[in-house]
Design an enzyme around this catalytic site. Structure first.
Site, PDB file in Angstrom:
ATOM      1  N   TYR A 161       0.865  -1.190   0.000  1.00  0.00           N
ATOM      2  CA  TYR A 161       0.000   0.000   0.000  1.00  0.00           C
ATOM      3  C   TYR A 161       0.895   1.231   0.000  1.00  0.00           C
ATOM      4  O   TYR A 161       1.755   1.386   0.864  1.00  0.00           O
ATOM      5  CB  TYR A 161      -0.911   0.016   1.235  1.00  0.00           C
ATOM      6  CG  TYR A 161      -1.768   1.264   1.292  1.00  0.00           C
ATOM      7  CD1 TYR A 161      -2.750   1.491   0.338  1.00  0.00           C
ATOM      8  CD2 TYR A 161      -1.571   2.237   2.270  1.00  0.00           C
ATOM      9  CE1 TYR A 161      -3.519   2.645   0.359  1.00  0.00           C
ATOM     10  CE2 TYR A 161      -2.337   3.395   2.307  1.00  0.00           C
ATOM     11  CZ  TYR A 161      -3.314   3.591   1.349  1.00  0.00           C
ATOM     12  OH  TYR A 161      -4.070   4.741   1.362  1.00  0.00           O
ATOM     13  N   ASP A 260       9.704   2.986  -0.024  1.00  0.00           N
ATOM     14  CA  ASP A 260       8.626   3.701   0.658  1.00  0.00           C
ATOM     15  C   ASP A 260       8.794   3.433   2.149  1.00  0.00           C
ATOM     16  O   ASP A 260       8.502   2.345   2.640  1.00  0.00           O
ATOM     17  CB  ASP A 260       7.262   3.209   0.147  1.00  0.00           C
ATOM     18  CG  ASP A 260       6.108   3.999   0.765  1.00  0.00           C
ATOM     19  OD1 ASP A 260       6.345   4.708   1.764  1.00  0.00           O
ATOM     20  OD2 ASP A 260       4.975   3.889   0.254  1.00  0.00           O
ATOM     21  N   LYS A 287       3.821  10.440   7.612  1.00  0.00           N
ATOM     22  CA  LYS A 287       3.334  10.073   8.954  1.00  0.00           C
ATOM     23  C   LYS A 287       4.166  10.704  10.075  1.00  0.00           C
ATOM     24  O   LYS A 287       4.002  11.859  10.373  1.00  0.00           O
ATOM     25  CB  LYS A 287       3.273   8.551   9.078  1.00  0.00           C
ATOM     26  CG  LYS A 287       2.261   7.933   8.077  1.00  0.00           C
ATOM     27  CD  LYS A 287       1.851   6.563   8.479  1.00  0.00           C
ATOM     28  CE  LYS A 287       1.137   5.776   7.401  1.00  0.00           C
ATOM     29  NZ  LYS A 287      -0.294   6.052   7.321  1.00  0.00           N
TER      30      LYS A 287
HETATM   31  C1  LIG Z   1       3.681   2.767   3.065  1.00  0.00           C
HETATM   32  C2  LIG Z   1       2.700   3.871   2.823  1.00  0.00           C
HETATM   33  N1  LIG Z   1       2.862   4.678   1.756  1.00  0.00           N
HETATM   34  C3  LIG Z   1       2.024   5.697   1.517  1.00  0.00           C
HETATM   35  C4  LIG Z   1       0.954   5.970   2.341  1.00  0.00           C
HETATM   36  C5  LIG Z   1       0.030   7.119   2.058  1.00  0.00           C
HETATM   37  O1  LIG Z   1       0.206   8.139   3.004  1.00  0.00           O
HETATM   38  P1  LIG Z   1      -0.977   9.193   3.292  1.00  0.00           P
HETATM   39  O2  LIG Z   1      -2.075   8.443   3.978  1.00  0.00           O
HETATM   40  O3  LIG Z   1      -0.334  10.226   4.152  1.00  0.00           O
HETATM   41  O4  LIG Z   1      -1.393   9.728   1.967  1.00  0.00           O
HETATM   42  C6  LIG Z   1       0.741   5.160   3.460  1.00  0.00           C
HETATM   43  C7  LIG Z   1      -0.409   5.406   4.342  1.00  0.00           C
HETATM   44  O5  LIG Z   1      -0.832   4.580   5.118  1.00  0.00           O
HETATM   45  C8  LIG Z   1       1.625   4.079   3.696  1.00  0.00           C
HETATM   46  O6  LIG Z   1       1.448   3.257   4.737  1.00  0.00           O
END
Ligand SMILES: Cc1ncc(COP(=O)(O)O)c(C=O)c1O
Length: 452
Positions: A161, A260, A287
């Site tokens: 994700y 990521d 985050k």
């Molecule tokens: C690994 C990862 N990448 C990207 C995102 C997306 O971040 P945001 O919710 O701040 O758009 C998340 C959100 O949970 C995530 O866990």
């Protein structure tokens, strides 16, 4: 794998009754929300049945709902509150910045300070830019990968994700029998059918299959995006060999490797890439680096990131009314200053204690399950055997998450609906042991409803 016994339905209904009995004000607010928000909801990931509880306030590791129930917060807004709620230094930083103005359409020094803190901690991030969310960080990282390589396709992991940007909304949760690699399955309606041709999907931790896909498609691949520890996909750490193999293959074919680290950054002062000693071309963060306020960041090799240099005639655009918002920068800087190597080590040890305690609870109750994760990141799975990729975890029956999540809530533990947990610096061993005891009590009750 456990079949779905009918007494689980009865158990789930009893849990919902227990939840309803404790949350009358939340029920009333939810009924009101239905009048203005579709399904009473504005954030897919916070909804659960029968209705989500409404928060009133929180401090440290305790969350209070509007009915006066108090929960041990092991969700921490999906890992973004690494210091728990209302840390006095973060609150003071927010208040001080708010008093000076919230946003100016001009750069501020605190933005520079946070950028320097990030580039100091993560040497592969030679240059960084700020966004308002992790989704935007991923979107810009993928876009610059296309611009830099002149290629158009991406490869992602099944179950990975990366937020709500269309090209990564593929095969996030296709179930245990997803399409044959590298085909993906759109996770949403409303995505362009053309996307499936642009995004290849590979099995996490299966190096041979993934290398085969890279070999076959390298001429079209702009980037491979992967989490060092798959978060939403099950809190599953990558094998060292897997990340090393991806690094070598992408480098050999001039494909950019994007790590990521929006969830995994917490695992070491320089993120999980420091633990794995893997140097990506680009990294995405989010985050926790906002200290509880909305944020995202992406960065990496200077020669790639220089494409955003506004002095260039061919510069890439990266606009955004709130990019680098001073109040978020101030909160994020305070959060990172508090996140010392010693604190990271301490919450990683607490996470190990939580994971071991959950695994011991499975053993003690005879419920065949697995606790996965790394350091302060933990998840439970109702599967009998190893969980090394998304499909392993997806073999668990869907009711396990619903039932366990709700049962924990009624016992005062606030966790992710996937039965995911993360430890904050506001916790100590006593809180971890409290969570283990609640989980064991939930499993004991659950065991009574499972077949022999
Ligand atoms: C690994 C990862 N990448 C990207 C995102 C997306 O971040 P945001 O919710 O701040 O758009 C998340 C959100 O949970 C995530 O866990």
């Amino acid at each position: 794998m456990h079949d779905e016994p009918s007494s689980i339905d009865t158990f789930e209904e009893r849990l919902r009754e227990r939840f309803r009995a404790r949350t009358a004000r939340s029920a009333a607010l939810y009924a009101r929300a239905l009048g203005s928000l579709p399904g009473g909801d504005t954030r897919t990931s916070t909804f659960f049945r029968p209705y989500p509880l409404f928060a009133d306030r929180a401090e440290g590791c305790r969350l209070h709902d509007v009915d006066g129930n108090v929960y041990l917060d092991l969700l921490n807004n999906f890992t973004s509150l690494i210091h728990g709620h209302g840390h006095p230094r973060i609150t003071a930083a927010i208040a001080a910045q708010a008093a000076k103005g919230t946003v100016y359409a001009a750069p501020v020094e605190v933005q520079l300070a946070l950028a320097e803190e990030i580039t100091r901690r993560v040497p592969s991030m030679q240059r960084v830019r700020f966004t308002n969310s992790g989704t935007e960080a991923v979107m810009n990282a993928l876009r610059v990968a296309r611009a830099f390589t002149g290629r158009s396709k991406f490869l992602k992991m099944e179950g990975g994700y990366h937020g709500s940007y269309d090209p990564v909304e593929i095969s996030i949760a296709p179930g245990p029998d997803g399409p044959v690699w590298p085909a993906g399955e759109p996770d949403e309606v409303g995505l362009s059918p053309a996307l499936s041709g642009e995004v290849l999907v590979a099995p996490f931790n299966d190096l041979e299959t993934t290398l085969g896909l890279i070999e076959r498609h390298h001429e079209d691949l702009a980037a491979v995006i992967v989490e060092p520890v798959m978060g939403a996909g099950g809190m599953i750490p990558a094998d060292q060999r897997f990340l090393d193999g991806l690094r070598a293959a992408t480098a050999a074919h001039r494909i950019l490797l994007i790590l990521d680290e929006i969830i995994s950054f917490r695992l070491a002062p320089g993120g999980a890439q420091q633990l794995y000693r893997v140097e990506p071309d680009l990294t995405t963060l989010g985050k926790l680096i906002g200290g509880g306020l909305p944020i995202g960041a992406f960065g990496g090799r200077a020669d790639i990131m220089e494409l955003f240099d506004p002095r260039r005639s061919d510069r890439m655009t990266h606009a955004g009314t709130f990019n680098g918002s001073p109040i978020c920068m101030a909160a994020g800087l305070a959060a990172l200053e508090l996140l010392t190597p010693a604190e990271i080590a301490r919450i990683n040890r607490l996470g190990d204690r939580l994971r071991d305690g959950f695994q011991a609870a499975f053993t003690a109750t005879g419920v065949r399950g697995r606790a996965t994760g790394q350091g302060s990141l933990v998840q439970t799975h109702l599967v009998d055997g190893e969980v090394r990729n998304y499909r392993d975890g997806a073999r668990a029956p869907a009711w396990y998450r619903r039932v366990t999540h709700l049962a924990l809530l009624t016992r005062g533990v606030f966790s992710g609906w996937r039965t995911s947990f993360n430890v904050s610096t506001a916790m100590g061993e006593a809180e971890v042991d409290e969570a283990i005891a609640a989980f064991q009590a939930v499993l004991e009750e659950l065991a009574a409803h499972l077949p022999e």
